[in-house]
Design a protein around this motif. Sequence first.
Motif, PDB file in Angstrom:
ATOM      1  N   LEU A  14     102.005  53.688 -16.959  1.00  0.00           N
ATOM      2  CA  LEU A  14     102.109  54.418 -18.223  1.00  0.00           C
ATOM      3  C   LEU A  14     102.667  55.823 -18.019  1.00  0.00           C
ATOM      4  O   LEU A  14     102.545  56.681 -18.899  1.00  0.00           O
ATOM      5  N   GLY A  15     103.288  56.068 -16.870  1.00  0.00           N
ATOM      6  CA  GLY A  15     103.936  57.361 -16.641  1.00  0.00           C
ATOM      7  C   GLY A  15     105.198  57.493 -17.481  1.00  0.00           C
ATOM      8  O   GLY A  15     105.740  56.494 -17.976  1.00  0.00           O
ATOM      9  N   PRO A  16     105.704  58.723 -17.659  1.00  0.00           N
ATOM     10  CA  PRO A  16     106.869  58.956 -18.521  1.00  0.00           C
ATOM     11  C   PRO A  16     108.071  58.084 -18.186  1.00  0.00           C
ATOM     12  O   PRO A  16     108.757  57.585 -19.087  1.00  0.00           O
ATOM     13  N   PHE A  17     108.330  57.869 -16.896  1.00  0.00           N
ATOM     14  CA  PHE A  17     109.508  57.072 -16.525  1.00  0.00           C
ATOM     15  C   PHE A  17     109.422  55.671 -17.099  1.00  0.00           C
ATOM     16  O   PHE A  17     110.416  55.101 -17.546  1.00  0.00           O
ATOM     17  N   PHE A  18     108.222  55.090 -17.080  1.00  0.00           N
ATOM     18  CA  PHE A  18     108.054  53.704 -17.517  1.00  0.00           C
ATOM     19  C   PHE A  18     107.745  53.589 -19.008  1.00  0.00           C
ATOM     20  O   PHE A  18     107.518  52.487 -19.511  1.00  0.00           O
ATOM     21  N   LEU A  19     107.738  54.726 -19.714  1.00  0.00           N
ATOM     22  CA  LEU A  19     107.542  54.704 -21.165  1.00  0.00           C
ATOM     23  C   LEU A  19     108.780  55.180 -21.919  1.00  0.00           C
ATOM     24  O   LEU A  19     108.750  55.294 -23.141  1.00  0.00           O
ATOM     25  N   THR A  20     109.856  55.445 -21.181  1.00  0.00           N
ATOM     26  CA  THR A  20     111.075  55.964 -21.799  1.00  0.00           C
ATOM     27  C   THR A  20     112.193  54.937 -21.692  1.00  0.00           C
ATOM     28  O   THR A  20     112.753  54.729 -20.606  1.00  0.00           O
ATOM     29  N   PRO A  21     112.523  54.248 -22.784  1.00  0.00           N
ATOM     30  CA  PRO A  21     113.587  53.233 -22.725  1.00  0.00           C
ATOM     31  C   PRO A  21     114.914  53.850 -22.296  1.00  0.00           C
ATOM     32  O   PRO A  21     115.214  55.010 -22.610  1.00  0.00           O
ATOM     33  N   GLN A  22     115.692  53.083 -21.550  1.00  0.00           N
ATOM     34  CA  GLN A  22     117.045  53.495 -21.139  1.00  0.00           C
ATOM     35  C   GLN A  22     118.007  52.384 -21.537  1.00  0.00           C
ATOM     36  O   GLN A  22     117.955  51.298 -20.968  1.00  0.00           O
ATOM     37  N   ARG A  23     118.880  52.653 -22.498  1.00  0.00           N
ATOM     38  CA  ARG A  23     119.839  51.633 -22.933  1.00  0.00           C
ATOM     39  C   ARG A  23     121.240  52.246 -22.934  1.00  0.00           C
ATOM     40  O   ARG A  23     121.600  52.911 -23.888  1.00  0.00           O
ATOM     41  N   PRO A  24     122.012  52.017 -21.860  1.00  0.00           N
ATOM     42  CA  PRO A  24     121.682  51.234 -20.662  1.00  0.00           C
ATOM     43  C   PRO A  24     120.897  52.073 -19.654  1.00  0.00           C
ATOM     44  O   PRO A  24     120.782  53.294 -19.805  1.00  0.00           O
ATOM     45  N   VAL A  25     120.400  51.432 -18.608  1.00  0.00           N
ATOM     46  CA  VAL A  25     119.702  52.173 -17.568  1.00  0.00           C
ATOM     47  C   VAL A  25     120.699  53.055 -16.820  1.00  0.00           C
ATOM     48  O   VAL A  25     121.885  52.733 -16.726  1.00  0.00           O
ATOM     49  N   LYS A  26     120.210  54.160 -16.291  1.00  0.00           N
ATOM     50  CA  LYS A  26     121.093  55.153 -15.681  1.00  0.00           C
ATOM     51  C   LYS A  26     121.860  54.621 -14.485  1.00  0.00           C
ATOM     52  O   LYS A  26     122.963  55.071 -14.192  1.00  0.00           O
TER      53      LYS A  26
END
Length: 309
Positions: free
Chosen positions: A152-164
């Motif tokens: 539940l850390g910020p990285f895993f709660l922030t969608p990336q479309r597309p991923v970096k």
Amino acid sequence: MSTSTPTTYVFKKVGDLEIKADIYLPSSPTALPAPILVWWHGGGLILGSRAWNVPHRMRAVDKYGLAIVGLDYRLAPQASLPEILEDVRDGVKWVREELPRLLGPGKVDPTRLATSGNSAGGYLCLLSGLPISGITPPPKALLPIYPITDPLGPFFLTPQRPVKYSEDGYIFTDEDMKVHRDPNSTLLSESFEPFVPGKPFPHNHRMNFYTYMVQEANLAQILFAKAPGVNPEDYAVAKLVTKDMPPTYIVHGDADQHVGLEQTHEVVNAMIKSGATYEFEQPAGEPHGYDAREEVELEKMYDFLFQYL
């Protein structure tokens, strides 16, 4: 036993599913009985295999006289994180109690056992040294490499479309990942296919499941799909850190795009506050998976290990 060819055992069965261990022993008799380094692979707990080895770890077998034990575990979402931790606990128990008997007298020293892992395996490594794992006694030392530490850390709660880190910008669809994200699909304890340069995996291949997870920011849902009554917050490493946890050496490069560096910083800060014994190495410019390069040795990490092993 060659350091490049492991001996494989089944350490656990769940129904018909075999969960396996690979054992690498030093080639020199003078290194025996060897201390044990248990290792868990990465892949977000949703893909990967004990066969994912890197050069520095394979060299460590003879360079440091280590018995390296790679343990598989059931993969999410078809297994929950609490069930995966059962495999972690059962695997360490098997290494301590059954492996010495299987190998024969004088091959390994189960009283000198440490754990390691990269990415999601680093997460399991950290949890293996904490009471939540049920492992007693705890490992002598923990060596997590660019670990996940909080679903539940910020990285895993922030969608990336597309991923970096996407090369082509493709957005994976729910349909692409239909089989993999279904908690009732076939239970797996390993999922691995070698990379072929210039030949990408099909969009619906499980090797793209991690990218889909980062894209959708749904790691916690995946890890706890089969444990609806469990609170993912209870599995945040920083909240579980104590002063008397095993000595811990964390490595996490500052150019990591697959696991946010703040995941490790949160744990390091908790270790500072608790007074836990730790060292933290943050290699400049290094991405996720950098330790797979031939020239990487991580000698400081191994030096730390032998202070406590």
